[in-house]
Design a protein around this motif. Structure first.
Motif, PDB file in Angstrom:
ATOM      1  N   ILE A  66       0.517  -1.118   0.204  1.00 34.88           N
ATOM      2  CA  ILE A  66      -0.311   0.671  -0.023  1.00 34.88           C
ATOM      3  C   ILE A  66       1.073   1.235  -0.021  1.00 34.88           C
ATOM      4  CG2 ILE A  66      -1.661   1.150   1.106  1.00 34.88           C
ATOM      5  CD1 ILE A  66      -2.244  -1.598   2.566  1.00 34.88           C
ATOM      6  N   ASP A  67       2.027   1.408   0.913  1.00 36.47           N
ATOM      7  CA  ASP A  67       2.980   2.034   0.798  1.00 36.47           C
ATOM      8  C   ASP A  67       3.293   3.011   0.088  1.00 36.47           C
ATOM      9  OD1 ASP A  67       2.033   3.042   4.010  1.00 36.47           O
ATOM     10  OD2 ASP A  67       3.531   1.368   4.441  1.00 36.47           O
ATOM     11  N   ASN A  68       3.753   1.409  -1.807  1.00 37.96           N
ATOM     12  CA  ASN A  68       5.022   1.800  -2.311  1.00 37.96           C
ATOM     13  C   ASN A  68       3.567   1.588  -3.575  1.00 37.96           C
ATOM     14  OD1 ASN A  68       7.720   2.147  -1.071  1.00 37.96           O
ATOM     15  ND2 ASN A  68       6.910   0.629  -0.156  1.00 37.96           N
ATOM     16  N   ALA A  69       2.598   1.581  -3.409  1.00 43.04           N
ATOM     17  CA  ALA A  69       1.600   0.992  -4.575  1.00 43.04           C
ATOM     18  C   ALA A  69       2.085   2.121  -5.565  1.00 43.04           C
ATOM     19  CB  ALA A  69       0.144   1.800  -4.230  1.00 43.04           C
ATOM     20  N   SER A  70       2.840   2.888  -6.170  1.00 42.63           N
ATOM     21  CA  SER A  70       3.415   3.874  -6.696  1.00 42.63           C
ATOM     22  C   SER A  70       4.144   2.592  -7.680  1.00 42.63           C
ATOM     23  CB  SER A  70       2.976   5.097  -6.380  1.00 42.63           C
ATOM     24  OG  SER A  70       3.671   6.523  -8.160  1.00 42.63           O
ATOM     25  N   GLU A  71       4.677   2.777  -7.356  1.00 35.50           N
ATOM     26  CA  GLU A  71       6.173   2.159  -7.567  1.00 35.50           C
ATOM     27  C   GLU A  71       6.152   0.681  -8.222  1.00 35.50           C
ATOM     28  OE1 GLU A  71      10.385   2.015  -6.588  1.00 35.50           O
ATOM     29  OE2 GLU A  71       9.648   1.414  -4.795  1.00 35.50           O
ATOM     30  N   LEU A  72       5.427   0.366  -7.036  1.00 37.49           N
ATOM     31  CA  LEU A  72       5.293  -1.095  -7.521  1.00 37.49           C
ATOM     32  C   LEU A  72       4.001  -1.554  -8.708  1.00 37.49           C
ATOM     33  CD1 LEU A  72       4.490  -3.792  -6.204  1.00 37.49           C
ATOM     34  CD2 LEU A  72       3.113  -3.928  -4.676  1.00 37.49           C
ATOM     35  N   TRP A  73       3.319  -0.568  -9.133  1.00 36.18           N
ATOM     36  CA  TRP A  73       2.284  -0.396 -10.246  1.00 36.18           C
ATOM     37  C   TRP A  73       3.181   0.339 -11.682  1.00 36.18           C
ATOM     38  CZ3 TRP A  73      -1.812  -1.344 -12.572  1.00 36.18           C
ATOM     39  CH2 TRP A  73      -1.725  -0.821 -13.904  1.00 36.18           C
ATOM     40  N   GLN A  74       4.273   0.930 -11.592  1.00 33.91           N
ATOM     41  CA  GLN A  74       5.062   1.428 -12.029  1.00 33.91           C
ATOM     42  C   GLN A  74       6.516  -0.171 -13.298  1.00 33.91           C
ATOM     43  OE1 GLN A  74       8.331   4.280 -11.500  1.00 33.91           O
ATOM     44  NE2 GLN A  74       9.244   4.577 -13.456  1.00 33.91           N
ATOM     45  N   LEU A  75       6.967  -1.311 -11.830  1.00 31.06           N
ATOM     46  CA  LEU A  75       7.373  -1.977 -12.025  1.00 31.06           C
ATOM     47  C   LEU A  75       6.310  -3.266 -12.477  1.00 31.06           C
ATOM     48  CD1 LEU A  75       9.093  -2.253  -8.629  1.00 31.06           C
ATOM     49  CD2 LEU A  75      10.104  -1.149 -10.989  1.00 31.06           C
ATOM     50  N   PHE A  76       4.669  -3.537 -11.913  1.00 32.18           N
ATOM     51  CA  PHE A  76       4.546  -4.193 -12.426  1.00 32.18           C
ATOM     52  C   PHE A  76       3.596  -3.811 -14.024  1.00 32.18           C
ATOM     53  CE2 PHE A  76      -0.213  -5.219 -13.715  1.00 32.18           C
ATOM     54  CZ  PHE A  76      -0.265  -6.703 -12.679  1.00 32.18           C
ATOM     55  N   VAL A  77       4.395  -2.609 -15.259  1.00 33.90           N
ATOM     56  CA  VAL A  77       3.367  -2.140 -16.206  1.00 33.90           C
ATOM     57  C   VAL A  77       4.575  -2.028 -17.430  1.00 33.90           C
ATOM     58  CG1 VAL A  77       3.678  -0.203 -17.851  1.00 33.90           C
ATOM     59  CG2 VAL A  77       1.840  -0.111 -15.318  1.00 33.90           C
ATOM     60  N   GLU A  78       5.997  -1.958 -16.342  1.00 36.56           N
ATOM     61  CA  GLU A  78       7.504  -2.591 -16.756  1.00 36.56           C
ATOM     62  C   GLU A  78       7.565  -4.103 -17.084  1.00 36.56           C
ATOM     63  OE1 GLU A  78      11.882  -0.723 -16.516  1.00 36.56           O
ATOM     64  OE2 GLU A  78      10.632  -1.440 -14.881  1.00 36.56           O
ATOM     65  N   HIS A  79       6.764  -4.851 -16.127  1.00 36.32           N
ATOM     66  CA  HIS A  79       7.117  -6.272 -16.419  1.00 36.32           C
ATOM     67  C   HIS A  79       6.026  -6.401 -17.276  1.00 36.32           C
ATOM     68  CE1 HIS A  79       8.213 -10.135 -14.081  1.00 36.32           C
ATOM     69  NE2 HIS A  79       7.384 -10.989 -14.775  1.00 36.32           N
ATOM     70  N   ALA A  80       4.315  -6.389 -17.516  1.00 36.55           N
ATOM     71  CA  ALA A  80       4.171  -6.231 -18.372  1.00 36.55           C
ATOM     72  C   ALA A  80       4.214  -5.790 -19.838  1.00 36.55           C
ATOM     73  CB  ALA A  80       2.057  -6.078 -18.116  1.00 36.55           C
ATOM     74  N   TYR A  81       5.340  -5.438 -19.693  1.00 34.31           N
ATOM     75  CA  TYR A  81       6.002  -4.300 -21.211  1.00 34.31           C
ATOM     76  C   TYR A  81       6.952  -5.621 -22.041  1.00 34.31           C
ATOM     77  CZ  TYR A  81       8.460  -2.088 -24.147  1.00 34.31           C
ATOM     78  OH  TYR A  81       8.678  -0.946 -25.642  1.00 34.31           O
TER      79      TYR A  81
END
Length: 216
Positions: free
Chosen positions: A8-23
């Protein structure tokens, strides 16, 4: 739980890594489909070629992902591409070939010969039989191979963070190196959730592409 709070605290960075992974996985999957499906179709016309292609694809699958990344670093370093997303994408394409090529080949070869004979009797050419009869019937099984490839690629892409490809594996490796359990678990949970969602989505696609009489 500490891990949930960390996410929760790092949701923004986690989402960025998620998108990068999916890419990375998405680009690799598109290339793997664009090469694997035509290759699987091509080898249906030559049994000897099919044996060689499937054998080579099987050998590639036995190579540990870290070892394959390591082999590509000096090769791609000539073009200054030894580290980052490029070697990761190439590795994922290579690993995806076996399930996609094998399923494409098996799907087309296992179509009832009487259906092909009927199409031939109607005056269809070999190309017309392939595009209008065999491929539509084989799409369900081909999509099953793609489903296996994408779930497998999501897991392997996490290891690609080791060579600077980014993605959710970054949290896993940083968590291991710093003994930060919450970061490690957050990366692992995110990768697992991505794989589960991808499996469900491609499972529905697989079922939708099946001939109506064979759908679950």
């Amino acid at each position: 739980m500490p891990t949930i709070q960390f996410m929760i605290d790092n949701a923004s960075e986690l989402w960025q890594l998620f998108v990068e992974h999916a890419y990375v996985v998405g680009i690799a999957l598109l290339i793997a489909i664009a090469t694997g499906v035509p290759l699987g179709i091509a080898i249906t016309f030559n049994r000897k070629a099919a044996e060689y292609v499937l054998y080579i694809a099987g050998i590639i699958m036995t190579i540990p992902s870290v070892a394959l990344f390591g082999l590509m670093i000096p090769i791609l370093a000539v073009w200054n591409l030894g580290i980052g997303k490029v070697p990761a994408i190439i590795a994922l394409v290579l690993y995806s070939q076996l399930p996609i090529v094998r399923n494409t080949y098996a799907a087309i070869k296992n179509i009832d010969p009487s259906i092909v004979d009927a199409a031939r009797g109607m005056g269809m050419t070999r190309a017309q039989i392939m595009w209008k009869v065999q491929l539509p019937l084989a799409l369900g099984v081909i999509s099953a191979g793609v489903r296996v490839a994408v779930v497998m690629s999501i897991g392997i892409a996490a290891i690609a963070a080791y060579i600077g490809a980014g993605g959710l594996g970054t949290y896993i490796f940083q968590g291991i190196s710093t003994t930060y359990d919450e970061m490690l678990f957050a990366g692992a949970i995110a990768v697992s959730l991505m794989a589960i969602v991808a499996d469900l989505v491609f499972g529905r696609l697989e079922n939708a592409l099946m001939p109506k009489g064979l759908r679950k």
